[in-house]
Design a protein around this motif. Structure first.
Motif, PDB file in Angstrom:
ATOM      1  N   TYR A   1      58.759  84.998  46.191  1.00 55.52           N
ATOM      2  CA  TYR A   1      58.950  86.413  45.833  1.00 55.52           C
ATOM      3  C   TYR A   1      58.157  87.347  46.740  1.00 55.52           C
ATOM      4  O   TYR A   1      58.063  88.534  46.478  1.00 55.52           O
ATOM      5  CB  TYR A   1      58.558  86.658  44.370  1.00 55.52           C
ATOM      6  N   GLU A   2      57.555  86.785  47.794  1.00 55.00           N
ATOM      7  CA  GLU A   2      56.753  87.579  48.695  1.00 55.00           C
ATOM      8  C   GLU A   2      57.628  88.599  49.435  1.00 55.00           C
ATOM      9  O   GLU A   2      58.816  88.332  49.628  1.00 55.00           O
ATOM     10  CB  GLU A   2      56.032  86.664  49.699  1.00 55.00           C
ATOM     11  N   PRO A   3      57.124  89.739  49.878  1.00 57.77           N
ATOM     12  CA  PRO A   3      55.719  90.139  49.783  1.00 57.77           C
ATOM     13  C   PRO A   3      55.331  90.589  48.374  1.00 57.77           C
ATOM     14  O   PRO A   3      56.107  91.272  47.700  1.00 57.77           O
ATOM     15  CB  PRO A   3      55.616  91.305  50.766  1.00 57.77           C
ATOM     16  N   LEU A   4      54.144  90.185  47.961  1.00 63.43           N
ATOM     17  CA  LEU A   4      53.629  90.536  46.637  1.00 63.43           C
ATOM     18  C   LEU A   4      52.825  91.827  46.723  1.00 63.43           C
ATOM     19  O   LEU A   4      52.341  92.191  47.796  1.00 63.43           O
ATOM     20  CB  LEU A   4      52.729  89.400  46.127  1.00 63.43           C
TER      21      LEU A   4
ATOM     22  N   SER B   1      52.022  88.529  39.979  1.00 67.32           N
ATOM     23  CA  SER B   1      51.026  88.594  41.058  1.00 67.32           C
ATOM     24  C   SER B   1      49.610  88.610  40.494  1.00 67.32           C
ATOM     25  O   SER B   1      48.706  87.980  41.037  1.00 67.32           O
ATOM     26  CB  SER B   1      51.262  89.839  41.914  1.00 67.32           C
TER      27      SER B   1
ATOM     28  N   ALA C   1      50.568  80.085  41.418  1.00 61.22           N
ATOM     29  CA  ALA C   1      51.450  80.124  42.599  1.00 61.22           C
ATOM     30  C   ALA C   1      52.899  79.794  42.244  1.00 61.22           C
ATOM     31  O   ALA C   1      53.832  80.353  42.812  1.00 61.22           O
ATOM     32  CB  ALA C   1      50.930  79.167  43.656  1.00 61.22           C
TER      33      ALA C   1
ATOM     34  N   LEU D   1      57.173  91.567  38.972  1.00 60.63           N
ATOM     35  CA  LEU D   1      56.518  91.217  40.236  1.00 60.63           C
ATOM     36  C   LEU D   1      55.010  91.511  40.176  1.00 60.63           C
ATOM     37  O   LEU D   1      54.192  90.726  40.675  1.00 60.63           O
ATOM     38  CB  LEU D   1      57.172  91.980  41.394  1.00 60.63           C
TER      39      LEU D   1
ATOM     40  N   THR E   1      54.936  82.852  41.750  1.00 62.13           N
ATOM     41  CA  THR E   1      55.052  83.886  42.795  1.00 62.13           C
ATOM     42  C   THR E   1      55.755  83.372  44.042  1.00 62.13           C
ATOM     43  O   THR E   1      56.230  84.175  44.850  1.00 62.13           O
ATOM     44  CB  THR E   1      53.663  84.433  43.210  1.00 62.13           C
ATOM     45  N   GLU E   2      55.816  82.040  44.201  1.00 64.25           N
ATOM     46  CA  GLU E   2      56.400  81.479  45.419  1.00 64.25           C
ATOM     47  C   GLU E   2      57.845  81.926  45.602  1.00 64.25           C
ATOM     48  O   GLU E   2      58.665  81.812  44.685  1.00 64.25           O
ATOM     49  CB  GLU E   2      56.344  79.940  45.364  1.00 64.25           C
TER      50      GLU E   2
ATOM     51  N   ALA F   1      49.803  94.233  46.824  1.00 65.50           N
ATOM     52  CA  ALA F   1      48.486  93.963  47.419  1.00 65.50           C
ATOM     53  C   ALA F   1      47.368  94.409  46.473  1.00 65.50           C
ATOM     54  O   ALA F   1      47.620  95.047  45.448  1.00 65.50           O
ATOM     55  CB  ALA F   1      48.377  94.706  48.741  1.00 65.50           C
TER      56      ALA F   1
END
Ligand SMILES: Cc1ncc(COP(=O)(O)O)c(C=O)c1O
Length: 392
Positions: free
Chosen positions: A145-148, A134, A139, A130, A142-143, A150
């Motif tokens: 798999y949020e929340p990524l 990130s 994108a 993850l 990562t699409e 910070a």
């Protein structure tokens, strides 16, 4: 298996050097090297001998003990590079995970928790955990798999002005692939790398080079930073380091390494005797000056051949780019999105190639590739291009 891959319909069952055989005995010229991994080709005699010998001696001990092969490997890697310390993992993603965690830990301990932002590039690829997807800045990985995690910002690769604008006192590290691999075989410009070094130093941030794909001889230098003349604070290496045996390493300076104390990070298998013995044999072979000069020679021959093909089909190809034996044929406007289709045509000619995104055909043969094999691959590729554009 879960449907994360779309494998070819045939099964490779045996390999030797640059060649693979399937279950029906069909023979392929492998210019994928297992995604830029098998630098010494398949079933390299000396690596097989080392693996076999170590397998009979000691495979695994756990981190309560160190072991002879890993001590030798750490010594070899640090003697050959800017680094003083090594951390061993099992993959490129894990080497990067260690690098990003170390950068945060270093900045927290030296400058406080406010210094935690990672600056990375769009189109980069750093692995599939993850944290590493990130930082990767694509994108599509990562699409969903949020929340990524910070504290990560991205800028356009090779854009010095954007790099300058992205920096600030809260940046703990800058992360760059000296040659972007998955993102399209795009070398960083010397200006971008120099600016990255200057800006990292000026902002008391670390410079991290991800050489998982472009390192270990792939560009004709042991590591790409050596040719660029820009020295990072942390370097990650994997893929060709194990020639297919899973291993990754993070290399760094004494000062930065000291931010990791006992228990700060770890891995059950990282640097186990079997992986380390194999990697040491691979490293000793690839780091030989004669081996690297042959990679440069082979890279020149392959580049010249591919450049001729690009020039012969300007409607299909816009450009050839890359370094050493890490080359990308960029499709022209009218053929955008069809890189995979072209590799299907080369496969019909028994030549295996990769793509790097939808618009780039990636050519990364084993580093031991011979002149005859390069010439044969060029002939097969030319026939495949002919079929691709419907001339065959
Ligand atoms: C530059 C780069 N970094 C990291 C990785 C991730 O390595 P691994 O798949 O071994 O986790 C890759 C894999 O393609 C890569 O090309």
């Amino acid at each position: 298996m879960v449907p994360t891959y779309a494998p070819a319909a045939w099964l490779p069952v045996r390999g030797k050097g640059c060649w693979l055989w399937d279950q029906d005995g069909r023979q392929y010229l492998d210019f994928t090297a297992g995604i830029a991994v098998s630098g010494l080709g398949h079933a390299h005699d000396a690596v097989v001998a080392t693996l076999t010998e170590q397998a009979q001696r000691l495979w695994h001990v756990g981190n309560g003990y160190t072991n002879e092969p890993v001590l030798r490997l750490a010594t070899a890697l640090t003697e050959a590079t800017f680094a003083d310390r090594a951390f061993f993992a099992n993959s490129g993603a894990e080497a990067n995970e260690a690098a990003f965690k170390l950068a945060r830990k270093w900045a927290h301990s030296r400058h406080g928790a406010g210094k935690s932002r990672l600056v990375a590039c769009f189109n980069a690829f750093h692995g599939r955990t993850l944290f590493t997807v990130s930082v990767g800045g694509q994108a599509k990985y990562t699409e969903g798999y949020e929340p990524l995690p910070a504290g990560i910002t991205h800028l356009a690769f090779n854009d010095v002005d954007a790099l300058r604008a992205a920096m600030g006192p809260d940046v703990c590290a800058l992360v760059i692939e000296p040659v972007q691999g998955e993102g399209g075989v795009t070398p960083a410009t010397p200006e971008f790398l120099r600016a990255a070094r200057e800006l990292a130093t000026a902002h008391q941030a670390l410079l991290i080079f991800d050489e998982v794909q472009c390192g270990m001889g792939r560009t004709g230098a042991l590591y790409a930073y050596m040719d660029a003349g820009v020295v990072p604070d942390i370097l990650t290496t994997a893929k060709a380091l194990g020639n297919g045996f899973p291993i990754g390493a993070m290399l760094t300076t004494e000062e930065v390494a000291s931010a990791f104390s006992v228990g700060a990070h770890g891995s059950t298998y990282g640097g186990n005797p079997l992986a380390a013995a194999v990697a040491l044999k691979v490293f000793e072979t690839i780091s030989e000056p004669r081996f690297l000069s042959r990679v440069r020679e082979a890279g020149k021959r392959l580049r010249e051949g591919l450049e001729a093909l690009v020039a012969a089909y300007p409607q299909v190809f816009a450009q050839l780019r890359g370094r050493g034996l890490m080359l990308g044929m960029v499709l022209a406007e009218g053929f955008k999105g069809r890189a995979k289709e072209l590799t299907r045509h080369t496969e019909a000619e028994n030549l295996l190639l990769l793509i790097a995104g939808p618009d780039v055909v990636r050519v990364v043969p084993p580093l031991i590739v011979s002149d005859d094999e390069i010439d044969e691959a060029l002939r097969r590729l030319a026939r495949a291009v002919g079929a691709f554009i419907g001339k065959a």
